[in-house]
Every structure is written in structure tokens, then in C-alpha cells.
Design a protein around this motif. Structure first.
Motif, PDB file in Angstrom:
ATOM      1  N   CYS A   6      43.716  33.928  37.341  1.00 39.17           N
ATOM      2  CA  CYS A   6      42.414  34.364  37.587  1.00 39.17           C
ATOM      3  C   CYS A   6      41.413  33.609  38.495  1.00 39.17           C
ATOM      4  O   CYS A   6      40.764  33.916  39.169  1.00 39.17           O
ATOM      5  CB  CYS A   6      41.713  35.088  36.337  1.00 39.17           C
ATOM      6  N   ILE A   9      42.762  33.475  41.916  1.00 38.93           N
ATOM      7  CA  ILE A   9      42.226  34.595  42.694  1.00 38.93           C
ATOM      8  C   ILE A   9      40.715  34.589  42.991  1.00 38.93           C
ATOM      9  O   ILE A   9      40.435  34.759  44.338  1.00 38.93           O
ATOM     10  CB  ILE A   9      42.798  36.041  41.902  1.00 38.93           C
ATOM     11  N   ILE A  10      40.132  34.263  42.135  1.00 35.27           N
ATOM     12  CA  ILE A  10      38.549  34.209  42.361  1.00 35.27           C
ATOM     13  C   ILE A  10      38.372  33.093  43.582  1.00 35.27           C
ATOM     14  O   ILE A  10      37.548  33.284  44.337  1.00 35.27           O
ATOM     15  CB  ILE A  10      37.972  33.654  41.101  1.00 35.27           C
ATOM     16  N   SER A  13      39.569  34.361  46.713  1.00 32.54           N
ATOM     17  CA  SER A  13      38.616  35.488  47.030  1.00 32.54           C
ATOM     18  C   SER A  13      37.196  34.821  47.804  1.00 32.54           C
ATOM     19  O   SER A  13      36.603  35.347  49.056  1.00 32.54           O
ATOM     20  CB  SER A  13      38.177  36.503  46.297  1.00 32.54           C
ATOM     21  N   ILE A  16      38.196  33.386  51.228  1.00 35.33           N
ATOM     22  CA  ILE A  16      38.313  34.476  52.301  1.00 35.33           C
ATOM     23  C   ILE A  16      36.857  35.043  52.552  1.00 35.33           C
ATOM     24  O   ILE A  16      36.840  35.497  53.993  1.00 35.33           O
ATOM     25  CB  ILE A  16      39.547  35.507  51.871  1.00 35.33           C
ATOM     26  N   TYR A  17      36.286  35.157  51.783  1.00 34.70           N
ATOM     27  CA  TYR A  17      34.680  35.794  52.052  1.00 34.70           C
ATOM     28  C   TYR A  17      34.049  34.747  52.882  1.00 34.70           C
ATOM     29  O   TYR A  17      33.456  35.240  54.092  1.00 34.70           O
ATOM     30  CB  TYR A  17      33.937  35.729  50.792  1.00 34.70           C
TER      31      TYR A  17
END
Length: 180
Positions: A6, A9-10, A13, A16-17
Motif C-alpha cells: 500500500c 502504491i501511494i 501514485s 506519477i501525479y
């Protein structure tokens, strides 16, 4: 295990943001923006400067852009990055050029070059390690941009860029909460 996944993944993310995919390059741009980097303290060109200049020359010869903007001040020493790179390029080939000699960092490269580019399209010329962050900043200034880079795998450049990306994320987060 699940907590680690998790967290991964955070973090992915968030990355990528802040650093989205680099836009697909067009066949031709009105401007190219060559991002500066410092010369050595004795005024000789750094290997990064030479590689960026050759990138500008090669892409011009291929007809990728009409006018070159070279951006960079005298950040590390008395030698103005834009002028040093301009002189080198013009000894090799004539390219219509605009010098932007006030920028002291990547954000300012775009901020000060925006005056010349305005709403036109632009291709950014830089190193591979710098391209992702450069494009992340470019999207704040330009609607129509692309990027061309040369390969750069020097460990010191990679480490410096990791630090610069973390600082970039911090600044962007501070902007979002109104503290920058």
C-alpha cells in the motif's frame, strides 16, 4: 507485506501525479528551449553543456524547431551559461537564437523564457535525468510542449536529480496549501 504494498502504491501514485508522462513529441516546433547548466570555474564548458549544445545542433539540423532559446545565468561562477552555450553553438552552425540570461534554476528557465515563447509551441532540450522534472515544470507554463534529451547515467547527476525532485514535490505541496 500488505502495508508495504500500500505504501509503495501511494508513493508511486504521488510520483506519477507530480511527474506525469512526457508528452509525445511533434515533428516541428516554433521554439526549442535549451536549459542551461554551469561551465567550469575556469570558463571551460562542462560535459553536460557540450552534450546539450550538440543536442540543440542535431535537432535543428533535423528541422525540429525554428528558433533556439538558451536559458541560464551565471549561477555557479562568473560565466553566463546561456552565453557560453551560445558561443559554442554558433562556432559550429548558425541557429537563430534568443539568449535568456537571468534564470538561476529550472523553474526560472521556463518563467523567463515564457516572455519569448508566449502561446507558441516549444520543445525542451536537456538531459535524460532532468527531462521528467523539466516537463513537470513546463506544464505550468506551456500548453504545447515536448522534450528531447540525451542519455545521462552519471551517478552524481542521478543523485542530484533525486534531491531536486523531492524539493520540487515539497514546493508543489506547499503551493497547494498556500504556504509558498
Amino acid at each position: 507485506m500488505i502495508v508495504s504494498l500500500c505504501i509503495l502504491i501511494i508513493l508511486a501514485s504521488i510520483y506519477i501525479y507530480f511527474f506525469p508522462f512526457i508528452p509525445k513529441r511533434k515533428k516541428h516546433y516554433t521554439y526549442a528551449l535549451l536549459l542551461g547548466c554551469p561551465a567550469h570555474n575556469d570558463g571551460t564548458m562542462s560535459s553536460s553543456q557540450i552534450k546539450r549544445c550538440h543536442l540543440a545542433i542535431d535537432t535543428y539540423k533535423k528541422g525540429l524547431y525554428d528558433t533556439l532559446i538558451i536559458s541560464g545565468s551565471n549561477v555557479k561562477n562568473e560565466y553566463v551559461e546561456a552565453q557560453v552555450m551560445h558561443d559554442y553553438i554558433q562556432k559550429q552552425i548558425y541557429i537563430p537564437t534568443i539568449l535568456e540570461a537571468n534564470a538561476r534554476n529550472t523553474f526560472e528557465n521556463f518563467k523567463f523564457s515564457k516572455e519569448y515563447i508566449q502561446k507558441q509551441d516549444v520543445v525542451i532540450l536537456t538531459s535524460q535525468t532532468h527531462a521528467k522534472r523539466a516537463c513537470a515544470i513546463a506544464r505550468q507554463f506551456f500548453d504545447d510542449y515536448g522534450c528531447v534529451w540525451y542519455k545521462d547515467h552519471k551517478p552524481k547527476h542521478i543523485v542530484r536529480e533525486i534531491g531536486s525532485r523531492l524539493i520540487y514535490i515539497k514546493i508543489e505541496l506547499l503551493k497547494k496549501v498556500g504556504k509558498y
